[in-house]
Design a protein around this motif. Sequence first.
Motif, PDB file in Angstrom:
ATOM      1  N   UNK A 257      47.609   4.518 -21.054  1.00  0.00           N
ATOM      2  CA  UNK A 257      47.176   3.603 -20.311  1.00  0.00           C
ATOM      3  C   UNK A 257      48.104   2.635 -19.535  1.00  0.00           C
ATOM      4  N   UNK A 258      47.742   1.744 -18.637  1.00  0.00           N
ATOM      5  CA  UNK A 258      48.694   0.759 -18.112  1.00  0.00           C
ATOM      6  C   UNK A 258      49.044  -0.298 -19.268  1.00  0.00           C
ATOM      7  N   UNK A 259      49.849  -1.455 -18.672  1.00  0.00           N
ATOM      8  CA  UNK A 259      49.757  -2.506 -19.458  1.00  0.00           C
ATOM      9  C   UNK A 259      48.783  -3.367 -20.143  1.00  0.00           C
ATOM     10  N   UNK A 260      48.969  -3.434 -21.363  1.00  0.00           N
ATOM     11  CA  UNK A 260      47.824  -4.192 -22.109  1.00  0.00           C
ATOM     12  C   UNK A 260      47.733  -3.114 -23.662  1.00  0.00           C
ATOM     13  N   UNK A 261      46.756  -3.862 -24.452  1.00  0.00           N
ATOM     14  CA  UNK A 261      46.523  -3.180 -25.644  1.00  0.00           C
ATOM     15  C   UNK A 261      45.326  -2.155 -25.685  1.00  0.00           C
ATOM     16  N   UNK A 262      45.427  -0.798 -25.969  1.00  0.00           N
ATOM     17  CA  UNK A 262      44.213  -0.019 -26.081  1.00  0.00           C
ATOM     18  C   UNK A 262      43.354   0.164 -27.366  1.00  0.00           C
TER      19      UNK A 262
END
Length: 336
Positions: A257-262
């Motif tokens: 995924x893109x930026x951030x926490x999955x």
Amino acid sequence: CERLREPFMQTHHGGNEDWDVRQVNDYANGDITVWNEMLSILNRSGNNDLSQADWEDALEIMDPVNMADYFLINIYGATWDWPQNNWVGARERTTDGKYRLYVWDAEGAFHSQGYFNPVSHNSFTADLLSKTDTLSTLFKGLMKAPEFRLIFADRINKHMFNDGVLDDRAGANSTIVVTSTELRNTYQPLLSFVHGQSVQTSYLSNWVSPSVGRRRYLFGPSRTDFSDNDLWPSLAPPAFSQHGGEVQANYPLGITGSSGTIYYTLDGSDPRELGGAVSASAITYSSAPSLAQGTTVAKARIRNGSTWSALTEATFTVELTAPSASNLVISEFLYH
């Protein structure tokens, strides 16, 4: 043709309880009391976002996932003579009964006749957000709820990506075209025999066209109706290394995924709690988890600050481990 009345609802959903059945502005069964209560709750905030407490009150008497699916299919099809006409809403008259919406008399979709809405039709500005009929009023009330806007994004991701029922990007191999072809092939002999006519499907070819089709107006580049109306977050949803289906034993499920926490779960629950907190059952993604034997429902979202992505979900069937000397035990003999 089905008559969406109380007997249909009892047969379709089970049981023999009484129902409220609203067909546009008429009640074929029951009364308007709970419908008006639902609209009142959704408009408690005036022009502001609905509070979490008010949203939870609304959940007691309506099914927001059903409603998101209902509006999504009609927006995708740019349904004509709608929402002021041609719809049904119903609920079982019990303490657990929730209003759902039902597609009815919707032949005015997909520009199948010259005077129906074209593929470029903006179902938001021309219909749902500008009209004052009761279904438009319901939609505008739902749109005040941040939870509903995210649910709508979840359903967009489920149905319009990853080979969902409205993911038309694979052309002739997409589910919507394959299903249409199967229906045409089933109906064509009867139409030929009775009327000597052929089923027309050219309108659908235009609708799913990459160069001029409906998707260009919902996601871009011609227009971006979903994101313009806060129904498709800029934070893209995560992707699975395989989107469901059969996998080998101990398959490592990659999630990107893109930026951030999955955050993900493998028990079928949402990694996001109602209200926006991280679920206690959510797992922070750091490496690919191995899927256990049997059936696994994986769900994942990305969180960046207080913003959540739409939900990605898929069901996996994990193959049984092949027997070998290391995992096979002979535990009993039966003989005469």
